[in-house]
Design an enzyme around this catalytic site. Structure first.
Site, PDB file in Angstrom:
ATOM      1  CD  GLU A  59      98.259  53.389  82.482  1.00  0.00           C
ATOM      2  OE1 GLU A  59      99.529  53.641  83.068  1.00  0.00           O
ATOM      3  OE2 GLU A  59      97.975  52.128  82.524  1.00  0.00           O
ATOM      4  CB  CYS A  89      92.672  51.871  73.778  1.00  0.00           C
ATOM      5  SG  CYS A  89      92.430  50.270  74.768  1.00  0.00           S
ATOM      6  CB  CYS A 126      89.406  44.686  85.425  1.00  0.00           C
ATOM      7  SG  CYS A 126      88.107  43.547  84.617  1.00  0.00           S
ATOM      8  CB  CYS A 171      91.747  37.597  82.460  1.00  0.00           C
ATOM      9  SG  CYS A 171      90.114  37.907  82.285  1.00  0.00           S
ATOM     10  CB  CYS A 177      94.845  40.824  82.467  1.00  0.00           C
ATOM     11  SG  CYS A 177      94.148  42.759  82.284  1.00  0.00           S
ATOM     12  CB  CYS A 214      96.320  44.326  74.480  1.00  0.00           C
ATOM     13  SG  CYS A 214      95.023  45.043  73.427  1.00  0.00           S
TER      14      CYS A 214
HETATM   15  N1  SAH Z   1      88.034  43.673  79.808  1.00  0.00           N
HETATM   16  C1  SAH Z   1      87.707  43.640  78.239  1.00  0.00           C
HETATM   17  C2  SAH Z   1      88.493  44.766  77.470  1.00  0.00           C
HETATM   18  C3  SAH Z   1      89.700  44.894  78.206  1.00  0.00           C
HETATM   19  S1  SAH Z   1      91.073  44.059  77.675  1.00  0.00           S
HETATM   20  C4  SAH Z   1      88.205  42.151  77.952  1.00  0.00           C
HETATM   21  O1  SAH Z   1      88.823  41.350  78.428  1.00  0.00           O
HETATM   22  O2  SAH Z   1      87.822  41.877  76.914  1.00  0.00           O
HETATM   23  C5  SAH Z   1      91.414  44.024  75.975  1.00  0.00           C
HETATM   24  C6  SAH Z   1      92.047  42.734  75.509  1.00  0.00           C
HETATM   25  O3  SAH Z   1      93.311  42.577  75.957  1.00  0.00           O
HETATM   26  C7  SAH Z   1      91.275  41.494  75.998  1.00  0.00           C
HETATM   27  O4  SAH Z   1      90.960  40.843  74.846  1.00  0.00           O
HETATM   28  C8  SAH Z   1      92.205  40.872  76.787  1.00  0.00           C
HETATM   29  O5  SAH Z   1      91.889  39.702  77.158  1.00  0.00           O
HETATM   30  C9  SAH Z   1      93.305  41.111  76.398  1.00  0.00           C
HETATM   31  N2  SAH Z   1      94.687  40.989  77.110  1.00  0.00           N
HETATM   32  C10 SAH Z   1      94.660  41.291  78.611  1.00  0.00           C
HETATM   33  N3  SAH Z   1      96.033  40.880  79.071  1.00  0.00           N
HETATM   34  C11 SAH Z   1      96.921  40.813  77.953  1.00  0.00           C
HETATM   35  C12 SAH Z   1      98.103  40.805  77.612  1.00  0.00           C
HETATM   36  N4  SAH Z   1      99.002  40.733  78.661  1.00  0.00           N
HETATM   37  N5  SAH Z   1      98.494  40.333  76.249  1.00  0.00           N
HETATM   38  C13 SAH Z   1      97.817  40.591  75.151  1.00  0.00           C
HETATM   39  N6  SAH Z   1      96.416  40.879  75.654  1.00  0.00           N
HETATM   40  C14 SAH Z   1      95.749  40.799  76.869  1.00  0.00           C
HETATM   41 FE1  SF4 Z   2      89.315  42.440  83.261  1.00  0.00          FE
HETATM   42 FE2  SF4 Z   2      91.850  42.135  82.064  1.00  0.00          FE
HETATM   43 FE3  SF4 Z   2      90.160  40.326  82.163  1.00  0.00          FE
HETATM   44 FE4  SF4 Z   2      89.613  42.370  80.472  1.00  0.00          FE
HETATM   45  S1  SF4 Z   2      91.429  40.751  80.412  1.00  0.00           S
HETATM   46  S2  SF4 Z   2      88.221  41.260  81.932  1.00  0.00           S
HETATM   47  S3  SF4 Z   2      90.659  44.007  81.696  1.00  0.00           S
HETATM   48  S4  SF4 Z   2      91.037  41.037  84.054  1.00  0.00           S
END
Ligand code: SAH
Ligand code: SF4
Length: 357
Positions: free
Chosen positions: A88, A101, A108, A112, A115, A331
């Site tokens: 996406e 974006c 991934c 985290c 996410c 995000c």
């Molecule tokens: N993998 C990279 C970039 C993609 S995620 C990273 O983690 O930085 C982009 C941003 O969205 C990151 O800061 C991530 O921590 C944040 N993010 C992930 N899940 C989220 C959520 N449910 N609500 C708000 N931000 C979130």
């Molecule tokens: Fe991967 Fe989501 Fe963590 Fe970014 S926030 S590193 S996309 S698991």
């Protein structure tokens, strides 16, 4: 020109046919600047060559499966790769910006806890062309309204620094004067914090921006929500951050998703004020966007109070609004669920009134 690395399949066809060298430049311009999705559109190329390329090295590597529109104007593009994976891309319109974006991996592996992409695990890295083409498709979509992509953020699916070379090549093509020609300072990458790659990124000649997903100043808490913290501790991460600002003299953004009762307390602000001790550091707050992970968002008034306190303690900080939530485009919400499989009402593309937040 980055054509040889970016479109080797095209170069191969040209070589086999004994075409003059300038054809590669024309083909590259047709894709990156002309935004061609079919070689028929590349009218600078002779007809027979267009037909041969169509057969052997198609102009589009991603198939656009669906475009969804949110009530706030955000658009989400669902793509299928040649090998059947879904990814996406999101386009966020603001008053004077059109930010795209983009994704760098199918899923991934960083896991985290908050996410949606992290729940998928990793299928594979995307190729540079698959990464850049997401921008070309959004740009083509905007071109119909005489608009242009003004900013690119690498904040979609995936950890870009686990796919470093292909991501950088894609960004260089987007930046290239013979490519999409977007200024480097309008391109930003976000990483969960791979320290050796942060240093490498600092040494790149282009002035791309960087964001580090921090999410808490405390080591024990970070380990609980971001597994990478066990590999690279907060002090080690901050050493890399300092290297970045000292080498580049560019602003460094720290992403901070506010999770209710997890990382949104006054003690977090106080520790952040200690930790983010360089004038080029900027704290980017964002309220958690709903994902089925058991977390909840810090309420808006408390998020504003967190921001106020952070500023009072001398931090440079902003609270970003969430965009595109009604189509799961915000995000952390990208999971490339095949929307076609859902009942049509659940994915209505028609504008709905937004409840006051
Ligand atoms: N993998 C990279 C970039 C993609 S995620 C990273 O983690 O930085 C982009 C941003 O969205 C990151 O800061 C991530 O921590 C944040 N993010 C992930 N899940 C989220 C959520 N449910 N609500 C708000 N931000 C979130
Ligand atoms: Fe991967 Fe989501 Fe963590 Fe970014 S926030 S590193 S996309 S698991």
């Amino acid at each position: 020109m980055k054509a040889e690395e970016f479109i080797p399949e095209v170069e191969k066809v040209l070589e086999e046919r004994g075409e003059p060298a300038y054809r590669l430049k024309q083909a590259y311009a047709a894709l990156c600047n002309g935004l061609a999705r079919d070689w028929e559109e590349a009218t600078a190329l002779p007809k027979a060559l267009r037909a041969a390329l169509k057969e052997e090295a198609p102009a589009a590597v991603l198939q656009l499966t669906r475009t969804s529109r949110a009530t706030d104007g955000t658009r989400k593009y669902l793509f299928e790769t040649h090998d059947g994976h879904l990814i996406e891309t999101v386009m966020i319109p603001e008053r004077d910006r059109r930010t795209v974006c983009i994704s760098t991996q199918v899923g991934c592996p960083m896991a985290c806890k908050f996410c949606a992409t992290g729940l998928l695990g990793i299928k594979r890295n995307l190729k540079a062309r698959e990464i850049a083409e997401q921008v070309f498709v959004a740009a083509r979509d905007l071109a119909s309204a005489s608009e242009r992509v003004t900013n690119v953020v690498v904040m979609g699916m995936g950890e870009p620094f686990l796919n470093y070379d292909e991501t950088l090549l894609a960004l260089k093509v987007l930046n290239d004067g013979d490519g999409y020609n977007l200024a480097a300072r309008h391109i930003a990458v976000s990483t969960s914090g791979l320290v050796d790659r942060i240093r490498r990124f600092a040494d790149e000649p282009e002035q791309f921006h960087l964001a580090i997903s921090l999410h808490t100043p405390f080591q024990d808490e970070r380990e609980q929500i971001m597994p990478i913290a066990s590999r690279h501790s907060v002090p080690v991460l901050m050493n890399a951050a300092r290297y970045y600002v000292e080498e580049t003299r560019r602003k460094l953004f720290f992403e901070y998703t506010l999770l209710a009762r997890v990382n949104d307390q006054p003690r977090h602000v106080r520790a952040l004020a200690e930790l983010l001790d360089h004038p080029l550091y900027h704290l980017n707050l964002l309220r958690f966007n709903w994902t089925d992970t058991g977390f909840t968002a810090t309420p808006k008034p408390e998020a504003k109070e967190f921001l106020r306190y952070a500023r009072e303690l001398g931090l440079s900080a902003t609270l970003r609004p969430s965009r595109g939530q009604d189509i799961d485009a915000a995000c952390g919400q990208l999971a490339a669920k095949d929307l076609a499989a859902r009942p049509p009402l659940a994915v209505s593309l028609r504008a709905k009134p937004t409840p006051a937040r």
